[in-house]
Design a protein around this motif. Structure first.
Motif, PDB file in Angstrom:
ATOM      1  N   ILE A   7       0.849  -1.362  -0.066  1.00 35.36           N
ATOM      2  CA  ILE A   7       0.005   0.082  -0.034  1.00 35.36           C
ATOM      3  C   ILE A   7       0.913   1.320  -0.072  1.00 35.36           C
ATOM      4  O   ILE A   7       0.761   2.272  -0.690  1.00 35.36           O
ATOM      5  N   VAL A   8       1.919   1.263   0.792  1.00 35.32           N
ATOM      6  CA  VAL A   8       2.808   2.492   0.814  1.00 35.32           C
ATOM      7  C   VAL A   8       3.466   2.475  -0.382  1.00 35.32           C
ATOM      8  O   VAL A   8       3.741   3.633  -1.018  1.00 35.32           O
ATOM      9  N   ASN A  71      14.983   8.511  -4.560  1.00 36.03           N
ATOM     10  CA  ASN A  71      16.106   7.310  -4.794  1.00 36.03           C
ATOM     11  C   ASN A  71      16.179   6.554  -3.563  1.00 36.03           C
ATOM     12  O   ASN A  71      16.259   6.852  -2.554  1.00 36.03           O
ATOM     13  N   ASN A  72      16.658   5.359  -3.770  1.00 37.04           N
ATOM     14  CA  ASN A  72      16.908   4.266  -2.972  1.00 37.04           C
ATOM     15  C   ASN A  72      15.958   4.302  -1.835  1.00 37.04           C
ATOM     16  O   ASN A  72      16.050   4.070  -0.624  1.00 37.04           O
ATOM     17  N   LEU A  73      14.662   3.995  -2.343  1.00 34.63           N
ATOM     18  CA  LEU A  73      13.416   3.632  -1.540  1.00 34.63           C
ATOM     19  C   LEU A  73      13.507   2.246  -0.859  1.00 34.63           C
ATOM     20  O   LEU A  73      13.860   1.407  -1.612  1.00 34.63           O
ATOM     21  N   GLN A  74      13.587   2.356   0.333  1.00 39.34           N
ATOM     22  CA  GLN A  74      13.349   0.945   0.989  1.00 39.34           C
ATOM     23  C   GLN A  74      12.024   1.087   2.111  1.00 39.34           C
ATOM     24  O   GLN A  74      11.797   2.099   2.709  1.00 39.34           O
ATOM     25  N   VAL A  75      10.963   0.262   1.821  1.00 38.29           N
ATOM     26  CA  VAL A  75       9.847   0.250   2.714  1.00 38.29           C
ATOM     27  C   VAL A  75      10.069  -0.871   3.396  1.00 38.29           C
ATOM     28  O   VAL A  75      10.199  -2.087   2.922  1.00 38.29           O
ATOM     29  N   THR A  76       9.631  -0.754   4.591  1.00 32.32           N
ATOM     30  CA  THR A  76       9.878  -2.002   5.640  1.00 32.32           C
ATOM     31  C   THR A  76       8.658  -1.990   6.501  1.00 32.32           C
ATOM     32  O   THR A  76       8.282  -0.918   7.210  1.00 32.32           O
ATOM     33  N   PRO A  77       7.880  -3.392   6.585  1.00 34.84           N
ATOM     34  CA  PRO A  77       6.791  -3.090   7.757  1.00 34.84           C
ATOM     35  C   PRO A  77       7.259  -3.340   9.063  1.00 34.84           C
ATOM     36  O   PRO A  77       8.497  -3.777   9.282  1.00 34.84           O
ATOM     37  N   MET A  78       6.737  -2.513   9.858  1.00 36.67           N
ATOM     38  CA  MET A  78       7.129  -2.537  11.249  1.00 36.67           C
ATOM     39  C   MET A  78       6.011  -2.870  12.228  1.00 36.67           C
ATOM     40  O   MET A  78       5.258  -1.999  12.529  1.00 36.67           O
ATOM     41  N   HIS A  82       2.362  -0.744  11.156  1.00 36.65           N
ATOM     42  CA  HIS A  82       3.004   0.480  10.890  1.00 36.65           C
ATOM     43  C   HIS A  82       4.063   0.058   9.754  1.00 36.65           C
ATOM     44  O   HIS A  82       4.392  -1.235   9.647  1.00 36.65           O
ATOM     45  N   VAL A  83       4.576   1.079   8.903  1.00 38.92           N
ATOM     46  CA  VAL A  83       5.380   0.820   7.837  1.00 38.92           C
ATOM     47  C   VAL A  83       6.414   1.930   7.741  1.00 38.92           C
ATOM     48  O   VAL A  83       6.206   3.129   8.106  1.00 38.92           O
ATOM     49  N   LEU A  84       7.760   1.821   7.753  1.00 39.97           N
ATOM     50  CA  LEU A  84       8.792   2.625   7.744  1.00 39.97           C
ATOM     51  C   LEU A  84       9.412   2.711   6.052  1.00 39.97           C
ATOM     52  O   LEU A  84       9.540   1.919   5.445  1.00 39.97           O
ATOM     53  N   ALA A  85       9.429   4.033   5.613  1.00 39.07           N
ATOM     54  CA  ALA A  85      10.011   4.338   4.299  1.00 39.07           C
ATOM     55  C   ALA A  85      11.108   5.255   4.376  1.00 39.07           C
ATOM     56  O   ALA A  85      10.928   6.191   5.070  1.00 39.07           O
ATOM     57  N   LEU A  86      12.333   4.884   4.046  1.00 38.96           N
ATOM     58  CA  LEU A  86      13.319   5.423   3.838  1.00 38.96           C
ATOM     59  C   LEU A  86      13.918   5.774   2.573  1.00 38.96           C
ATOM     60  O   LEU A  86      13.854   4.905   1.511  1.00 38.96           O
ATOM     61  N   TYR A  87      14.183   7.111   1.980  1.00 37.37           N
ATOM     62  CA  TYR A  87      14.868   7.316   0.682  1.00 37.37           C
ATOM     63  C   TYR A  87      15.600   8.727   0.697  1.00 37.37           C
ATOM     64  O   TYR A  87      15.545   9.352   1.711  1.00 37.37           O
ATOM     65  N   ASP A  88      16.280   8.923  -0.359  1.00 40.96           N
ATOM     66  CA  ASP A  88      17.250  10.074  -0.536  1.00 40.96           C
ATOM     67  C   ASP A  88      16.300  10.936  -1.428  1.00 40.96           C
ATOM     68  O   ASP A  88      15.840  10.430  -2.636  1.00 40.96           O
ATOM     69  N   GLU A  89      16.043  12.063  -1.150  1.00 44.68           N
ATOM     70  CA  GLU A  89      15.335  12.907  -1.893  1.00 44.68           C
ATOM     71  C   GLU A  89      16.354  14.287  -2.492  1.00 44.68           C
ATOM     72  O   GLU A  89      16.946  14.741  -1.702  1.00 44.68           O
ATOM     73  N   VAL A  90      16.409  14.264  -3.597  1.00 42.25           N
ATOM     74  CA  VAL A  90      16.975  15.373  -4.406  1.00 42.25           C
ATOM     75  C   VAL A  90      15.728  16.363  -4.860  1.00 42.25           C
ATOM     76  O   VAL A  90      15.135  15.950  -5.898  1.00 42.25           O
ATOM     77  N   ARG A  91      15.927  17.614  -4.418  1.00 43.73           N
ATOM     78  CA  ARG A  91      14.835  18.475  -4.846  1.00 43.73           C
ATOM     79  C   ARG A  91      15.541  19.679  -5.486  1.00 43.73           C
ATOM     80  O   ARG A  91      16.445  20.180  -5.083  1.00 43.73           O
ATOM     81  N   ARG A  92      14.675  20.151  -6.713  1.00 43.50           N
ATOM     82  CA  ARG A  92      15.593  21.506  -7.126  1.00 43.50           C
ATOM     83  C   ARG A  92      14.267  22.460  -7.155  1.00 43.50           C
ATOM     84  O   ARG A  92      13.320  22.228  -7.887  1.00 43.50           O
ATOM     85  N   GLU A 125      17.414   8.452  11.060  1.00 44.66           N
ATOM     86  CA  GLU A 125      17.719   7.637  12.489  1.00 44.66           C
ATOM     87  C   GLU A 125      16.573   8.012  13.270  1.00 44.66           C
ATOM     88  O   GLU A 125      15.948   6.920  14.115  1.00 44.66           O
ATOM     89  N   ARG A 126      15.995   9.033  13.386  1.00 46.78           N
ATOM     90  CA  ARG A 126      14.839   9.503  14.248  1.00 46.78           C
ATOM     91  C   ARG A 126      13.634   8.814  13.833  1.00 46.78           C
ATOM     92  O   ARG A 126      12.906   8.462  14.552  1.00 46.78           O
ATOM     93  N   ALA A 127      13.417   8.933  12.411  1.00 48.52           N
ATOM     94  CA  ALA A 127      12.311   8.241  11.802  1.00 48.52           C
ATOM     95  C   ALA A 127      12.264   6.521  12.111  1.00 48.52           C
ATOM     96  O   ALA A 127      10.984   5.898  12.578  1.00 48.52           O
ATOM     97  N   ASN A 128      13.421   5.970  12.139  1.00 45.84           N
ATOM     98  CA  ASN A 128      13.517   4.636  12.430  1.00 45.84           C
ATOM     99  C   ASN A 128      13.319   4.440  13.833  1.00 45.84           C
ATOM    100  O   ASN A 128      12.715   3.327  14.326  1.00 45.84           O
ATOM    101  N   ALA A 129      13.857   5.248  14.748  1.00 49.62           N
ATOM    102  CA  ALA A 129      13.508   5.005  16.259  1.00 49.62           C
ATOM    103  C   ALA A 129      12.270   5.360  16.410  1.00 49.62           C
ATOM    104  O   ALA A 129      11.474   4.718  17.445  1.00 49.62           O
TER     105      ALA A 129
END
Length: 136
Positions: A7-8, A71-78, A82-92, A125-129
């Motif tokens: 879903i995420v 970039n580098n999207l990682q979606v992990t069930p918690m 709950h689900v944790l999504a981590l990624y690198d954002e490049v915005r212009r 790290e804060r999102a993960n915690a």
């Protein structure tokens, strides 16, 4: 039946392709979107309620953006809800040649296959915690 991670991921796909129906199709009516942990949030209000308000605010936020890459999207069930999504954002942004690079973490709470609460962090790290804390 979709898993919470699916879903995420579907919501991310909708956002990246500017498909608002796909982006919002799994949102609960009373969705709460919290950006108080987004370090560079440009607006005074940091909590938004319901799809209409969230989409309106996204539109305001994105109106100053020329491009945004996930970039580098990682979606992990918690845990079960709950689900944790981590990624690198490049915005212009308009008027700037320098890209803004952020390490984003988003924690999603789901009920009955719907997103009910979303917390956005510019610190993975804060999102993960936080995801470990709320998923118990």
């Amino acid at each position: 039946m979709s898993t919470n991670a699916e879903i995420v991921t579907r919501s991310f796909d909708g956002f990246e392709t500017s498909d608002m129906d796909k982006f919002t199709s799994d949102w609960a009516d009373g969705l709460i979107f919290d950006v108080s942990n987004y370090e560079f949030w440009p607006l005074e209000q940091t909590e938004f309620n319901g799809a209409e308000e969230v989409v309106f605010v996204f539109g305001q936020f994105m109106s100053n953006v020329r491009s945004l890459e996930v970039n580098n999207l990682q979606v992990t069930p918690m845990g079960p809800n709950h689900v944790l999504a981590l990624y690198d954002e490049v915005r212009r942004e308009h008027g700037s040649e320098e890209p803004i690079a952020l390490k984003i973490g988003i924690v999603y709470e789901l009920r009955d296959e719907k997103l009910v609460h979303v917390w956005v962090f510019t610190n993975q790290e804060r999102a993960n915690a936080f995801s470990r804390e709320v998923s118990g």
